[in-house]
Write an enzyme that holds these catalytic residues in place. Sequence first.
Site, mmCIF file in Angstrom:
data_model
loop_
_atom_site.group_PDB
_atom_site.id
_atom_site.type_symbol
_atom_site.label_atom_id
_atom_site.label_comp_id
_atom_site.label_asym_id
_atom_site.label_seq_id
_atom_site.Cartn_x
_atom_site.Cartn_y
_atom_site.Cartn_z
ATOM 1 N N GLU A 114 0.843 -1.206 0.000
ATOM 2 C CA GLU A 114 0.000 0.000 0.000
ATOM 3 C C GLU A 114 0.874 1.250 0.000
ATOM 4 O OE1 GLU A 114 -2.288 -0.116 3.629
ATOM 5 O OE2 GLU A 114 -2.972 -2.160 3.259
ATOM 6 N N LYS A 116 2.331 4.528 1.486
ATOM 7 C CA LYS A 116 2.461 5.020 2.853
ATOM 8 C C LYS A 116 2.140 6.505 2.848
ATOM 9 C CE LYS A 116 5.560 5.090 6.834
ATOM 10 N NZ LYS A 116 5.274 6.465 7.190
ATOM 11 N N ASP A 118 1.514 10.251 3.966
ATOM 12 C CA ASP A 118 2.218 11.108 4.914
ATOM 13 C C ASP A 118 1.225 12.047 5.595
ATOM 14 O OD1 ASP A 118 4.293 12.045 6.326
ATOM 15 O OD2 ASP A 118 5.156 13.261 4.717
ATOM 16 N N TYR A 228 -7.188 2.101 6.250
ATOM 17 C CA TYR A 228 -6.371 0.966 5.843
ATOM 18 C C TYR A 228 -6.292 -0.204 6.799
ATOM 19 C CZ TYR A 228 -2.966 3.779 8.449
ATOM 20 O OH TYR A 228 -2.341 4.540 9.383
ATOM 21 N N LYS A 316 10.536 2.875 2.867
ATOM 22 C CA LYS A 316 10.470 4.316 2.623
ATOM 23 C C LYS A 316 11.156 4.730 1.321
ATOM 24 C CE LYS A 316 10.508 6.919 6.256
ATOM 25 N NZ LYS A 316 9.721 7.820 7.084
ATOM 26 N N CYS A 410 16.495 48.613 9.218
ATOM 27 C CA CYS A 410 16.133 47.934 7.980
ATOM 28 C C CYS A 410 17.309 47.924 6.999
ATOM 29 C CB CYS A 410 14.931 48.643 7.361
ATOM 30 S SG CYS A 410 14.515 48.029 5.720
ATOM 31 N N CYS A 413 16.137 50.412 3.964
ATOM 32 C CA CYS A 413 15.909 51.858 4.100
ATOM 33 C C CYS A 413 16.520 52.458 5.349
ATOM 34 C CB CYS A 413 14.410 52.150 4.053
ATOM 35 S SG CYS A 413 13.549 51.621 5.552
ATOM 36 N N CYS A 426 10.135 46.346 9.709
ATOM 37 C CA CYS A 426 10.710 47.651 9.383
ATOM 38 C C CYS A 426 9.605 48.692 9.521
ATOM 39 C CB CYS A 426 11.240 47.624 7.944
ATOM 40 S SG CYS A 426 11.364 49.251 7.184
ATOM 41 N N CYS A 432 10.080 52.911 2.730
ATOM 42 C CA CYS A 432 11.068 51.836 2.546
ATOM 43 C C CYS A 432 10.894 51.290 1.140
ATOM 44 C CB CYS A 432 10.857 50.740 3.586
ATOM 45 S SG CYS A 432 11.854 49.263 3.262
HETATM 46 S S1 IVH Z 1 -0.185 0.308 8.902
HETATM 47 C C1 IVH Z 1 -0.066 -2.055 12.636
HETATM 48 N N1 IVH Z 1 -0.612 1.384 6.548
HETATM 49 O O1 IVH Z 1 2.791 5.201 8.843
HETATM 50 C C2 IVH Z 1 -0.352 -1.172 11.478
HETATM 51 N N2 IVH Z 1 0.367 2.724 8.232
HETATM 52 O O2 IVH Z 1 5.460 4.747 10.205
HETATM 53 C C3 IVH Z 1 0.514 0.009 11.441
HETATM 54 N N3 IVH Z 1 0.824 5.030 7.544
HETATM 55 O O3 IVH Z 1 1.837 5.430 12.184
HETATM 56 C C4 IVH Z 1 0.202 0.992 10.433
HETATM 57 N N4 IVH Z 1 0.049 4.833 5.494
HETATM 58 O O4 IVH Z 1 0.418 6.662 10.483
HETATM 59 C C5 IVH Z 1 -0.133 1.571 7.787
HETATM 60 N N5 IVH Z 1 -1.067 2.232 4.433
HETATM 61 C C6 IVH Z 1 -0.614 2.402 5.669
HETATM 62 C C7 IVH Z 1 -0.094 3.636 6.098
HETATM 63 C C8 IVH Z 1 0.399 3.757 7.395
HETATM 64 C C9 IVH Z 1 0.592 5.639 6.381
HETATM 65 C C10 IVH Z 1 1.475 5.648 8.701
HETATM 66 C C11 IVH Z 1 0.805 5.400 10.016
HETATM 67 C C12 IVH Z 1 1.886 4.876 10.909
HETATM 68 C C13 IVH Z 1 3.131 5.253 10.209
HETATM 69 C C14 IVH Z 1 4.221 4.255 10.530
#
Ligand code: IVH
Length: 677
Positions: A114, A116, A118, A228, A316, A410, A413, A426, A432
Site C-alpha cells: 500500500e 504510505k 504522509d 487501511y 520508505k 532595515c 531603508c 521595518c 522603505c
Molecule cells: S499500517 C499495525 N498502513 O505510517 C499497522 N500505516 O510509520 C501500522 N501510515 O503510524 C500501520 N500509510 O500513520 C499503515 N497504508 C498504511 C499507512 C500507514 C501511512 C502511517 C501510520 C503509521 C506510520 C508508521
Amino acid sequence: MAKARAEKRIKQLRDEIRRHDYLYYVLNKPKISDAKYDKLMEELKTLEEKYPNFVTTDSPTQRVGAAPLEEFETVRHTKPMLSLDTALEEEDIQRFDERLKRELALELIEYIAEPKLDGLSVELIYEKGHFKIGSTRGDGINGEDVTENIKTIRAVPLLLRSSDLSIPEMVAIRGEVFMNINDFEEFNKQLIQQDEQPLANPRNAAAGSLRRLNPRETAQRPLDIFFYEIMDIKGMEVETQWDSLQYLKKWGLKTNTMVEKYSGSDDVIKYHQKMLKKRDTLEYEIDGVVIKLNNIELQEKLGVKARSPRWAIAYKFPSRVEKTRVMDIMAQVGRTGALTPVALLKPVDVGGVTVSRATLHNQDFIDEMDVRIGDVVRVGRAGDVIPEVNEVIKSARTGKEKKYRLPITCPICGSKVVEVGAFKRCTGGLSCVAQLKRSIGHFASKGAMDIEHLGRKNVDLFVDHGLLKSVGDVYQLKKDNLQALPRFAEKSAENLVDAIEKSKERSLARFIYALGIPNVGEHIARVLADKFKSLENLIAASEEELLSIYEIGPEIADSVTSFFKEKRNVKEIEKMRKLGVKAVVTKEKKEKPGVLKGKSFVFTGGLKDFTRGEAKRIVEELGGRATSTVNDSTDYVVIGDKPGSKYEKAKKLGLTILSEDEFKKVVGKKVMKYDRM
Ligand code: IVH
C-alpha cells in the site's frame, strides 16, 4: 399528517445527500452539480429547523456546529496503535521476507503493498454503523478525542453504507488524515496573505487542522482521509488484510486505489519503484510504501515487538532532504515590512530541484535551531513548498561559524526595526523601497488590479528611477516618462499605459484586496465589498460594524480600521480616485463576454507558462469553470508535465484532452495577458 410527511422527506433527503457525499468524496465521481446538492442540503436544513425532534446526530447537517472545547478528552484505543519498522534498501525487504518465510515455515509469502500516506493516524469507532468516536494516535495507547473535528471531514461517513455485506456490531478502523498538496498550497497562500507564517508541509497542516479546539475551524480546512486497517471488530471475522480493505470499501469508507496483492519480495520491490515514479504525480504526499503480511492469523502468530508489528514494514522512499552549507544569511523585507531571514546555500539538488535559498522564518527559529553562517545543514522540501532548513549538523562545526541576528535597522531603508510577536518589522512603511516595491507589485498583481506588464522587474525599474514614489503614482505614469527609460520603446510604453488605464475599471473587491491591508486576502476583500458596496462606506466602517460580519473577527476588524485611520492611506486612495480609478461593485464574471460559458476544465500535471491559479482564473474570466474532478460532464482536460490519474480517467471517459499549447489556443489571445514577466 404534515409531520409524518416531513419525517419521510427528511429520511429521503438524508439518504440522497449521503449517496452524493459518497459519490463525490469517496469515489470521486460526482453525479450532480454543486447547486443541486446545495438545494438538497437547504431543504433538509429547513425541515430539520421546523421539526427539531427529527434531528439525529448522524444527519448530514450535523457535521459542523459543535461548540469549541477547552481541551481534548483522552480516549483509550481499542488496541495499541503501533508504528512500523522502516526499510530503505532492497536488502532490508529481502531480509524481512526471509525472516517471515523462516518463522512461518512457508516457501512464498503473500503480501499487500500500500502507499504510505504522509499524514496522521486516527482511530474511528463505528457502533451499529454509526460513527461514535474518533481519536488521534497520541502515545499509541491513549489519544485525543477529536470526534467533532473528524465529523467535519466529508469523506468520513457518519453512517456506514449497508450493502450485501452486513454492518458489524462495532468496528474500530485506522486511517490516515491528510491534506492534498493543492489544497495545502492554497491554504498557505491564504496564510501568507493574512501575514501569517506559512506551514512547512501538508502533514503539519493536516495535524494542526485536525487538532483545532473549535470544530468550525477544522471544517474550514480541506482535510481528507484514507482507511487501511480494521483494528477491532465485533460480530464478524476478517481473514486477510485484502478482505479488510474490501469490507471497508463496501461500508463506504475511502480506501486507496493503488493497493496491490503480491507473492514474494521481488514484486514488492518493483511496486516500490513504480510508486516512487508515481510519487510526484499524486495529489497527496506519500513517503514510501507499506508491506503487510496478508493473512491475519499468520500476523497474529508473528505478533508484535515493543511498538511495531513483526508482520509489516514501511519501505520508505529516499528523502527529499539533502545536506549543504549555509554560505550567508540575509534579511528579506516583505510587503508589510516583515524581515524574514533567508539562508543562502551552496546549491544542492533536493529530490530533483536545485535549492540555493531556504527560509529561516524568524529570529526564534534561528535561535532554537542555532543555525550559524558556515554551518552544514539539512534542507528539505515537501511538495512545492519553500525549502526549509530542517537540521543543523553540529558535529561538522569547525569553530569558524558565525551567529546571525536580524538587524535592528532595515537593511533596505535604514528605518528602525520593531518587534511584533515573533516577527521583526521595518517601520519605514512605504518610504522603505522594499516595502514600496512589494506593495506596488501586489497592487498590480493578477488577483488584484491585474495590470499587465507591471511585474516585478518593471516595478523595480520604475521605483529605482523615481517614477513611482507611492502606489497611487501608478496612475500618473505617462508614456513620455516611460520611453525615457532604458529598454522601453514606444510600443511597450503604450501597452503599459493602456493596461494601467484598463485597470481603472476593476471591481471594488479587487481594489480592496490590492490595497494590501494586513489580514485581508482575496476572499475577505470580496466579503467587505459585498457588505459595504462602496469605498466611502468601508472607510467609514466602525469596528462593531465589521465585527457584525460573520467571517470577520477582531484581528481583521482591527487591521481594517487601523489601515483607514492612517491619513496617508486615505489620501492615497483619494488620489487614485481622482485619477480615474472607479472601484465600484461589479459582478466581474458578467462583465466578460464569456466565450467559455458553461464549459468545465480540469487541469492535471505541471503547466509551463501558468500557475494553476492563473490558468483557473483565465477560464473563470471567460465564463468557464475550473474543477478538480474529472467526470462525464467535464468538457476539457488540460494536461501538463507528468499528468496524474485524471489523465487516465479522461482517456477512459473519452473526453477532449488538450495540451498546454492547445489550451492557449482555446482561450485565445487573452493568454497574452498572463505572460510571465
Ligand atoms: S499500517 C499495525 N498502513 O505510517 C499497522 N500505516 O510509520 C501500522 N501510515 O503510524 C500501520 N500509510 O500513520 C499503515 N497504508 C498504511 C499507512 C500507514 C501511512 C502511517 C501510520 C503509521 C506510520 C508508521
